[in-house]
Design a protein around this motif. Structure first.
Motif, PDB file in Angstrom:
ATOM      1  N   MET A 230      77.255  63.533  17.633  1.00 27.04           N
ATOM      2  CA  MET A 230      78.708  63.969  18.050  1.00 27.04           C
ATOM      3  C   MET A 230      79.339  62.876  18.791  1.00 27.04           C
ATOM      4  SD  MET A 230      79.274  66.848  16.514  1.00 27.04           S
ATOM      5  CE  MET A 230      78.946  68.743  16.131  1.00 27.04           C
ATOM      6  N   ASN A 231      80.525  63.041  18.650  1.00 24.50           N
ATOM      7  CA  ASN A 231      81.165  61.611  19.499  1.00 24.50           C
ATOM      8  C   ASN A 231      82.499  62.242  20.025  1.00 24.50           C
ATOM      9  OD1 ASN A 231      81.830  59.092  20.252  1.00 24.50           O
ATOM     10  ND2 ASN A 231      83.336  58.830  18.320  1.00 24.50           N
ATOM     11  N   PHE A 232      82.263  62.979  21.155  1.00 29.72           N
ATOM     12  CA  PHE A 232      83.621  63.963  21.779  1.00 29.72           C
ATOM     13  C   PHE A 232      84.025  62.824  22.756  1.00 29.72           C
ATOM     14  CE2 PHE A 232      80.559  67.507  20.957  1.00 29.72           C
ATOM     15  CZ  PHE A 232      81.077  67.967  19.875  1.00 29.72           C
ATOM     16  N   PRO A 233      85.240  63.077  23.277  1.00 29.87           N
ATOM     17  CA  PRO A 233      86.238  62.359  24.036  1.00 29.87           C
ATOM     18  C   PRO A 233      85.586  62.559  25.593  1.00 29.87           C
ATOM     19  CG  PRO A 233      87.568  63.814  23.182  1.00 29.87           C
ATOM     20  CD  PRO A 233      86.367  64.168  22.366  1.00 29.87           C
ATOM     21  N   PRO A 234      85.655  61.754  26.426  1.00 30.18           N
ATOM     22  CA  PRO A 234      85.319  61.970  27.893  1.00 30.18           C
ATOM     23  C   PRO A 234      86.408  62.916  28.382  1.00 30.18           C
ATOM     24  CG  PRO A 234      86.095  59.783  27.649  1.00 30.18           C
ATOM     25  CD  PRO A 234      85.798  60.296  26.338  1.00 30.18           C
ATOM     26  N   LYS A 235      87.623  62.876  28.232  1.00 23.78           N
ATOM     27  CA  LYS A 235      88.644  63.619  28.485  1.00 23.78           C
ATOM     28  C   LYS A 235      89.554  63.933  27.686  1.00 23.78           C
ATOM     29  CE  LYS A 235      92.765  62.806  31.685  1.00 23.78           C
ATOM     30  NZ  LYS A 235      93.530  61.822  32.362  1.00 23.78           N
ATOM     31  N   VAL A 236      89.983  65.375  27.827  1.00 27.81           N
ATOM     32  CA  VAL A 236      90.977  66.079  26.868  1.00 27.81           C
ATOM     33  C   VAL A 236      92.274  66.518  27.793  1.00 27.81           C
ATOM     34  CG1 VAL A 236      91.079  68.276  25.903  1.00 27.81           C
ATOM     35  CG2 VAL A 236      89.191  66.890  24.999  1.00 27.81           C
ATOM     36  N   THR A 237      93.485  66.202  27.028  1.00 29.89           N
ATOM     37  CA  THR A 237      94.689  66.789  27.477  1.00 29.89           C
ATOM     38  C   THR A 237      94.770  68.400  27.024  1.00 29.89           C
ATOM     39  OG1 THR A 237      95.585  64.721  27.731  1.00 29.89           O
ATOM     40  CG2 THR A 237      97.082  66.643  27.874  1.00 29.89           C
ATOM     41  N   VAL A 238      95.043  69.294  27.902  1.00 26.71           N
ATOM     42  CA  VAL A 238      95.184  70.585  27.378  1.00 26.71           C
ATOM     43  C   VAL A 238      96.857  71.066  27.863  1.00 26.71           C
ATOM     44  CG1 VAL A 238      94.617  73.087  27.663  1.00 26.71           C
ATOM     45  CG2 VAL A 238      92.948  71.441  27.788  1.00 26.71           C
ATOM     46  N   LYS A 239      97.516  71.322  26.655  1.00 34.02           N
ATOM     47  CA  LYS A 239      98.881  71.555  26.906  1.00 34.02           C
ATOM     48  C   LYS A 239      99.439  73.005  26.619  1.00 34.02           C
ATOM     49  CE  LYS A 239     100.303  67.003  25.424  1.00 34.02           C
ATOM     50  NZ  LYS A 239     101.548  66.177  24.943  1.00 34.02           N
ATOM     51  N   GLU A 240      99.513  73.732  27.842  1.00 41.83           N
ATOM     52  CA  GLU A 240     100.061  74.894  27.967  1.00 41.83           C
ATOM     53  C   GLU A 240     101.207  75.385  27.238  1.00 41.83           C
ATOM     54  OE1 GLU A 240      99.736  78.699  28.488  1.00 41.83           O
ATOM     55  OE2 GLU A 240      98.039  77.689  29.243  1.00 41.83           O
ATOM     56  N   VAL A 241     101.072  76.263  26.281  1.00 41.41           N
ATOM     57  CA  VAL A 241     102.470  76.655  25.511  1.00 41.41           C
ATOM     58  C   VAL A 241     102.514  78.051  25.852  1.00 41.41           C
ATOM     59  CG1 VAL A 241     101.909  74.714  23.765  1.00 41.41           C
ATOM     60  CG2 VAL A 241     101.180  76.888  23.357  1.00 41.41           C
ATOM     61  N   GLY A 242     101.911  78.842  26.549  1.00 45.41           N
ATOM     62  CA  GLY A 242     102.043  80.027  26.955  1.00 45.41           C
ATOM     63  C   GLY A 242     103.327  80.935  27.100  1.00 45.41           C
ATOM     64  N   PRO A 243     104.095  80.197  28.051  1.00 43.50           N
ATOM     65  CA  PRO A 243     105.333  80.659  28.304  1.00 43.50           C
ATOM     66  C   PRO A 243     106.471  80.686  27.011  1.00 43.50           C
ATOM     67  CG  PRO A 243     104.765  79.372  30.367  1.00 43.50           C
ATOM     68  CD  PRO A 243     103.863  79.060  28.980  1.00 43.50           C
ATOM     69  N   ARG A 244     106.168  79.776  26.143  1.00 48.67           N
ATOM     70  CA  ARG A 244     107.097  79.754  25.052  1.00 48.67           C
ATOM     71  C   ARG A 244     106.481  80.383  23.780  1.00 48.67           C
ATOM     72  NH1 ARG A 244     106.965  78.464  19.750  1.00 48.67           N
ATOM     73  NH2 ARG A 244     105.601  76.548  20.175  1.00 48.67           N
ATOM     74  N   ASP A 245     105.356  79.738  23.218  1.00 53.22           N
ATOM     75  CA  ASP A 245     104.647  80.225  22.077  1.00 53.22           C
ATOM     76  C   ASP A 245     103.877  81.524  22.419  1.00 53.22           C
ATOM     77  OD1 ASP A 245     103.919  80.556  19.308  1.00 53.22           O
ATOM     78  OD2 ASP A 245     102.213  78.969  19.548  1.00 53.22           O
ATOM     79  N   GLY A 246     103.562  81.711  23.539  1.00 53.98           N
ATOM     80  CA  GLY A 246     102.718  82.941  23.816  1.00 53.98           C
ATOM     81  C   GLY A 246     103.684  84.240  24.018  1.00 53.98           C
ATOM     82  N   LEU A 247     104.900  83.891  24.352  1.00 49.52           N
ATOM     83  CA  LEU A 247     105.837  85.223  24.773  1.00 49.52           C
ATOM     84  C   LEU A 247     106.636  85.443  23.560  1.00 49.52           C
ATOM     85  CD1 LEU A 247     106.908  84.804  28.602  1.00 49.52           C
ATOM     86  CD2 LEU A 247     104.972  85.991  27.342  1.00 49.52           C
ATOM     87  N   GLN A 248     106.940  84.453  22.663  1.00 49.56           N
ATOM     88  CA  GLN A 248     107.931  84.797  21.845  1.00 49.56           C
ATOM     89  C   GLN A 248     107.786  85.781  20.575  1.00 49.56           C
ATOM     90  OE1 GLN A 248     108.258  80.972  19.371  1.00 49.56           O
ATOM     91  NE2 GLN A 248     106.375  81.480  18.107  1.00 49.56           N
ATOM     92  N   ASN A 249     106.571  86.202  20.514  1.00 52.60           N
ATOM     93  CA  ASN A 249     106.218  87.249  19.410  1.00 52.60           C
ATOM     94  C   ASN A 249     105.571  88.543  20.090  1.00 52.60           C
ATOM     95  OD1 ASN A 249     105.875  87.836  16.929  1.00 52.60           O
ATOM     96  ND2 ASN A 249     103.545  88.015  16.775  1.00 52.60           N
ATOM     97  N   GLU A 250     105.641  88.690  21.613  1.00 57.23           N
ATOM     98  CA  GLU A 250     105.516  90.076  22.308  1.00 57.23           C
ATOM     99  C   GLU A 250     106.469  91.020  22.170  1.00 57.23           C
ATOM    100  OE1 GLU A 250     102.232  90.240  22.978  1.00 57.23           O
ATOM    101  OE2 GLU A 250     101.769  88.099  22.555  1.00 57.23           O
ATOM    102  N   SER A 251     106.271  92.019  22.135  1.00 58.62           N
ATOM    103  CA  SER A 251     107.301  93.209  22.077  1.00 58.62           C
ATOM    104  C   SER A 251     107.842  93.294  23.438  1.00 58.62           C
ATOM    105  CB  SER A 251     106.715  94.546  21.410  1.00 58.62           C
ATOM    106  OG  SER A 251     105.785  94.960  22.384  1.00 58.62           O
ATOM    107  N   ALA A 252     106.886  93.213  24.578  1.00 56.72           N
ATOM    108  CA  ALA A 252     107.564  93.113  26.053  1.00 56.72           C
ATOM    109  C   ALA A 252     108.500  92.164  26.320  1.00 56.72           C
ATOM    110  CB  ALA A 252     106.200  93.082  26.732  1.00 56.72           C
ATOM    111  N   LEU A 253     109.598  92.505  26.978  1.00 61.54           N
ATOM    112  CA  LEU A 253     110.320  91.600  27.450  1.00 61.54           C
ATOM    113  C   LEU A 253     110.064  91.280  28.931  1.00 61.54           C
ATOM    114  CD1 LEU A 253     113.680  92.558  26.003  1.00 61.54           C
ATOM    115  CD2 LEU A 253     112.631  90.944  25.099  1.00 61.54           C
ATOM    116  N   VAL A 254     109.625  90.106  29.132  1.00 59.91           N
ATOM    117  CA  VAL A 254     109.154  89.788  30.577  1.00 59.91           C
ATOM    118  C   VAL A 254     110.279  89.481  31.382  1.00 59.91           C
ATOM    119  CG1 VAL A 254     107.427  88.336  32.011  1.00 59.91           C
ATOM    120  CG2 VAL A 254     106.743  89.381  29.544  1.00 59.91           C
ATOM    121  N   SER A 255     110.247  89.831  32.525  1.00 61.28           N
ATOM    122  CA  SER A 255     111.402  89.566  33.382  1.00 61.28           C
ATOM    123  C   SER A 255     111.475  88.201  33.637  1.00 61.28           C
ATOM    124  CB  SER A 255     111.348  90.615  34.613  1.00 61.28           C
ATOM    125  OG  SER A 255     110.473  89.905  35.493  1.00 61.28           O
TER     126      SER A 255
END
Length: 297
Positions: free
Chosen positions: A1-26
């Motif tokens: 296995m040849n995994f990178p020593p560092k990974v960038t995690v991009k947080e998309v929850g506030p957009r992609d996470g909420l766009q399909n939820e029935s609840a309207l978050v304030s």
């Protein structure tokens, strides 16, 4: 296995996470949540989408969110932008990175933006041109790369064609999306090898949904081939409004658990991410009971 020593995690929850939820978050809850995420060490947060409010009512307060959050140095605050009017709104609130989007399959693109791929590309090109003039970075989302809920298998040639078009526009990074969460490691290997035969790895990020529980396995496969950037959402939130049955994104806390156990550096505080996930869970009833058990374990 040849995994990178560092990974960038991009947080998309506030957009992609909420766009399909029935609840309207304030607004207040969104702002507090994004501020919590900014404290975790993530370098990238997609805060909202500047689409027409009637399309995605869950994100109708995009401008207010962008104006209200506390911005941290070193964090890129990004937003989805569908057209020229959306770009104007994004620029008014000084979004750092403009995200354009298109599907690799015609039917999903029609459902998503009510336009063919051929009609969508010139709009994206104009948005990218204007964004560059305003010194904004540009990211391109390509949906349904691993399969379409309406058409089935997606042609890799079509994916490569769209990637070429976006890079020609000045898009700096391509987010390769498994929109309905059906990809398996072998398919990810084949698609990723095809992409890497045409484009450098640092121009690619992977965006896996976890409908069938294969997202982490798919991350491992992509990492082994040199991909070091991945989208995820705290709590595993999300889905696609135009892909029936598509469940949430790969959960950020699950991704971090795996990466950190493997000794791969992310610069992110897992405990703070869990706190942010637990907070937003109070405002989103649909968060799966499975994910809540993991958060509370």
């Amino acid at each position: 296995m040849n995994f990178p020593p560092k990974v960038t995690v991009k947080e998309v929850g506030p957009r992609d996470g909420l766009q399909n939820e029935s609840a309207l978050v304030s607004l207040d809850a969104k702002v507090k949540w994004i501020n919590m995420l900014s404290e975790t060490g993530v370098s990238y947060i997609e805060v909202s989408s500047f689409v027409r409010p009637e399309w995605i009512p869950q994100l109708k307060d995009a401008s207010e969110v962008a104006k209200s959050i506390k911005r941290h140095p070193g964090v890129t605050y990004a937003a989805l932008v569908p057209n020229q009017r959306g770009l104007e709104r994004a620029l008014e609130v000084d979004i750092n990175e403009v995200c354009v989007f298109i599907s690799a399959s015609e039917t999903h693109n029609l459902k998503n933006v009510n336009k063919t791929i051929a009609d969508t590309l010139p709009i994206m090109e104009k948005v990218a041109e204007e964004a560059r003039k305003s010194n904004k970075r540009i990211r391109g989302y390509i949906s349904t790369v691993f399969g379409c809920p309406y058409e089935g298998e997606t042609s890799i040639d079509q994916v490569l064609f769209i990637c070429d078009k976006l890079l020609e526009m000045g898009v700096e990074e391509l987010s390769i999306g498994d929109t309905i969460g059906i990809a398996d490691p072998l398919q990810v290997e084949n698609v990723t090898k095809s992409l890497l035969s045409h484009f450098p790895s640092d121009r690619l990020a992977m965006h896996f949904h976890d409908t069938r529980g294969t997202a982490l396995a798919n991350v491992l496969t992509a990492m082994n081939l040199g991909i070091a950037k991945f989208d995820s959402a705290v709590g595993g939130l999300g889905g696609c409004p135009y892909a029936k049955g598509a469940s949430g994104n790969l959960a950020t806390e699950d991704l971090l658990y795996m990466l950190h156990r493997m000794g791969i550096h992310t610069g992110i505080d897992t405990e703070k991410v869990r706190e942010a996930a637990t907070y937003i869970a109070k405002h989103v009833p649909e968060l799966s009971s499975h994910q809540m058990k993991l958060l509370n374990s």
